[in-house]
Design an enzyme around this catalytic site. Structure first.
Site, PDB file in Angstrom:
ATOM      1  N   MET A   1       9.493  60.149 -35.609  1.00 50.71           N
ATOM      2  CA  MET A   1       8.827  61.146 -36.703  1.00 50.71           C
ATOM      3  C   MET A   1       8.423  62.468 -36.110  1.00 50.71           C
ATOM      4  SD  MET A   1       8.517  61.621 -39.823  1.00 50.71           S
ATOM      5  CE  MET A   1       8.632  59.843 -40.581  1.00 50.71           C
TER       6      MET A   1
ATOM      7  N   LYS B   1      16.077  65.516 -39.095  1.00 52.57           N
ATOM      8  CA  LYS B   1      16.405  64.534 -39.625  1.00 52.57           C
ATOM      9  C   LYS B   1      17.702  63.983 -38.958  1.00 52.57           C
ATOM     10  CE  LYS B   1      12.556  63.963 -41.519  1.00 52.57           C
ATOM     11  NZ  LYS B   1      11.660  63.575 -40.498  1.00 52.57           N
TER      12      LYS B   1
ATOM     13  N   ASP C   1       1.028  65.951 -37.105  1.00 50.56           N
ATOM     14  CA  ASP C   1       0.470  64.504 -37.001  1.00 50.56           C
ATOM     15  C   ASP C   1       1.366  63.715 -35.825  1.00 50.56           C
ATOM     16  OD1 ASP C   1       2.379  64.736 -39.150  1.00 50.56           O
ATOM     17  OD2 ASP C   1       2.478  62.707 -39.394  1.00 50.56           O
TER      18      ASP C   1
ATOM     19  N   ALA D   1      10.937  52.934 -38.168  1.00 48.84           N
ATOM     20  CA  ALA D   1      11.300  54.337 -38.882  1.00 48.84           C
ATOM     21  C   ALA D   1      10.193  55.631 -38.397  1.00 48.84           C
ATOM     22  CB  ALA D   1      11.500  54.402 -40.325  1.00 48.84           C
TER      23      ALA D   1
ATOM     24  N   ASP E   1       2.640  71.560 -40.014  1.00 51.07           N
ATOM     25  CA  ASP E   1       3.863  70.677 -40.391  1.00 51.07           C
ATOM     26  C   ASP E   1       3.513  70.299 -41.895  1.00 51.07           C
ATOM     27  OD1 ASP E   1       5.516  68.373 -39.926  1.00 51.07           O
ATOM     28  OD2 ASP E   1       4.219  66.968 -40.091  1.00 51.07           O
TER      29      ASP E   1
ATOM     30  N   ALA F   1       4.877  66.687 -44.034  1.00 51.90           N
ATOM     31  CA  ALA F   1       4.364  65.575 -44.652  1.00 51.90           C
ATOM     32  C   ALA F   1       3.321  65.012 -43.394  1.00 51.90           C
ATOM     33  CB  ALA F   1       5.478  64.460 -44.412  1.00 51.90           C
TER      34      ALA F   1
ATOM     35  N   ARG G   1      12.272  70.710 -33.092  1.00 50.65           N
ATOM     36  CA  ARG G   1      11.463  70.277 -32.156  1.00 50.65           C
ATOM     37  C   ARG G   1      12.075  69.199 -31.383  1.00 50.65           C
ATOM     38  NH1 ARG G   1       7.578  68.355 -37.437  1.00 50.65           N
ATOM     39  NH2 ARG G   1       6.861  70.361 -37.915  1.00 50.65           N
TER      40      ARG G   1
ATOM     41  N   HIS H   1      16.431  62.429 -35.664  1.00 51.03           N
ATOM     42  CA  HIS H   1      15.462  61.224 -36.068  1.00 51.03           C
ATOM     43  C   HIS H   1      16.392  60.006 -36.246  1.00 51.03           C
ATOM     44  CE1 HIS H   1      11.852  59.831 -38.576  1.00 51.03           C
ATOM     45  NE2 HIS H   1      12.523  58.792 -38.047  1.00 51.03           N
TER      46      HIS H   1
END
Length: 277
Positions: free
Chosen positions: A56, A60, A194, A52, A19, A21, A168, A63
């Site tokens: 994650m 986006k 993460d 927020a 991944d 970030a 995802r 998201h």
């Protein structure tokens, strides 16, 4: 027949798919979360950092939609606009988010300690470096040259909006790495992420998965903030993150990318014994 025969991959790891970030760059995964907060603020709706962070790892647009469906965020949106958030509202938020994310992604995207060295070690072993992300391609087009200047240039990058099938938690971005990197068996791949949804992605693709507890979204602190915590405070926050990633099905959970090499050694030993993810 009294026997069933099976086939197992016994070779080495061929690729590690990272991944972005919170995994290789941006300790604490702040670039996507801070910009989402700003995008909602532009519509007069307050969103906390903790809120927020909940979706994650997703593409986006997705998201933003999932964030807007969280009970407290949905209530604020309802109070502001007199109705539930619609897909048209998500489109408008996304249109606000995109230029902000493109402009600011580099501000947060410093390499996580040990990341550049770890990638060099993998390459010295002949392991290919893949990557996928919740960022859309426009953001990655801005981030890739910045990352390259800072020492990180994966062999493959798949963005959240690159594939018709989607992003995802489906396996498609991870599997696109398999195609582009010419990996012969998904069991020869390790997905490092993460977020829980990123772990699910790797599992759905049939790969080994490694969760990162401290450096990413689940702890959600800067490296300096993490270092300032007492040992007991660190242990408490780590425990919560480890539990979430383990519950998502991660084969291993470590603090950060700097701790990855021993895990890969263990995975190769398991492969040699005909174990599969």
């Amino acid at each position: 027949m009294n026997y069933r025969y099976s086939r197992a991959y016994l070779g080495p790891i061929q690729a590690v798919i990272f991944d972005w970030a919170g995994t290789v760059l941006d300790f604490g995964s702040f670039a996507p979360t801070q910009v989402l907060i700003e995008a909602f603020a532009a519509f007069g709706v307050e969103v906390s950092l903790a809120e927020a962070r909940v979706p994650m790892g997703r593409a986006k647009w997705d998201h933003i939609k999932v964030l807007g469906q969280q009970a407290e965020v949905a209530a604020r949106w309802q109070a502001k606009f007199g109705g539930a958030m619609t897909d048209a509202d998500v489109d408008a938020l996304y249109a606000t988010f995109m230029p902000l994310q493109i402009a600011k992604v580099g501000d947060y995207s410093l390499p996580i300690s040990g990341a550049i060295e770890l990638v060099a070690q993998l390459r010295s072993k002949g392991i290919k470096i893949g990557s996928c992300t919740g960022y859309p391609r426009q953001v990655m087009n801005a981030l890739l040259p910045i990352a390259r200047e800072r020492g990180y240039a994966p062999d493959c990058t798949v963005a959240a909006d690159d594939l018709k099938a989607g992003a995802r938690p489906g396996p498609w971005m991870a599997l696109q790495n398999v195609l582009e990197l010419a990996v012969s068996d998904v069991a020869a791949c390790v997905k490092v992420d993460d977020t829980a949804v990123g772990i699910t992605e790797g599992l759905n693709a049939g790969m080994w998965t490694v969760g990162l507890s401290v450096s990413g979204n689940e702890v959600g602190l800067t490296a300096a903030e993490w270092s300032d915590l007492s040992a007991a405070e660190q242990a408490a926050k780590r425990s919560i993150a480890v539990e979430k990633l383990a519950q998502a099905g991660a084969h291993y959970v470590i603090d950060s990318i700097a701790d990855l090499l021993p895990v890969l050694v263990d995975i190769e030993a398991r492969l040699a014994k005909a174990e599969r993810p």
